[in-house]
Design a protein around this motif. Structure first.
Motif: not given
Length: 191
Positions: A77-100
């Motif tokens: 569960t902890a690893r899955r939550h961490a993966q979900d968090s990383v995926q969310f952060q990746s999507r967030l960084l994609d959504a800002i529209g600036q090169a990161v």
């Protein structure tokens, strides 16, 4: 002991009992299907399943013979939550529209978002692991590389303009902000 903790039952309650009778709520669940598949195939099946009755992600390895099924499982569960968090952060960084772009301490690219793909023309798969400065700076040289990495390793932030280079050789000026990435203990992890 860990099985007792995850399943909420004592060893005495579990040994010698039919798992589906002990856990009727598991019948029809993805874990039940994994076990049935192992029994039908008489072999090893591995899967990760969410099990709602205990609100946990369980990694299951079921190995079936003609006479029995051995099930090894662990709480992931902890690893899955961490993966979900990383995926969310990746999507967030994609959504800002600036090169990161994120690099490790050696300058190797470890993250390249969608806006960076559009701006520079390289896909993330093409650049991850490569030297970010060598790929993106129009005036790249070993001296410039050493200077920039020295500043990065010192953990200092920097903002300014830089001449950058796209995949097709187009040189352009961009506002750049280099920010250190720090671990929970303050250790420099990258830029």
């Amino acid at each position: 002991r860990r099985a007792e903790q995850i399943l909420g039952r004592t060893r005495a309650e579990l040994i010698g009992r039919n798992a589906f009778e002990l856990f009727p709520e598991s019948v029809g669940s993805s874990i039940h299907e994994t076990l049935k598949t192992a029994m039908d195939r008489r072999g090893l099946i591995e899967a990760e399943n969410y099990y709602a009755p205990v609100d946990r992600w369980i990694e299951v390895r079921a190995d079936a013979t003609e006479d029995e099924v051995s099930v090894y499982f662990r709480d992931v569960t902890a690893r899955r939550h961490a993966q979900d968090s990383v995926q969310f952060q990746s999507r967030l960084l994609d959504a800002i529209g600036q090169a990161v772009i994120a690099t490790d301490l050696d300058g190797g690219i470890i993250y390249w978002n969608r806006a960076a793909e559009v701006l520079f023309g390289w896909s993330a798969e093409e650049v991850v692991g490569k030297n970010g400065i060598a790929m993106t700076h129009a005036s790249y040289s070993a001296v410039e590389d050493a200077r920039l990495f020295g500043r990065m390793r010192s953990g200092r932030s920097w903002m300014g303009e830089a001449q950058l280079l796209s995949k097709v050789g187009r040189v352009f000026v961009a506002a750049v902000s280099d920010t250190p990435i720090l671990g929970e203990d303050g250790t420099l992890l990258g830029m």
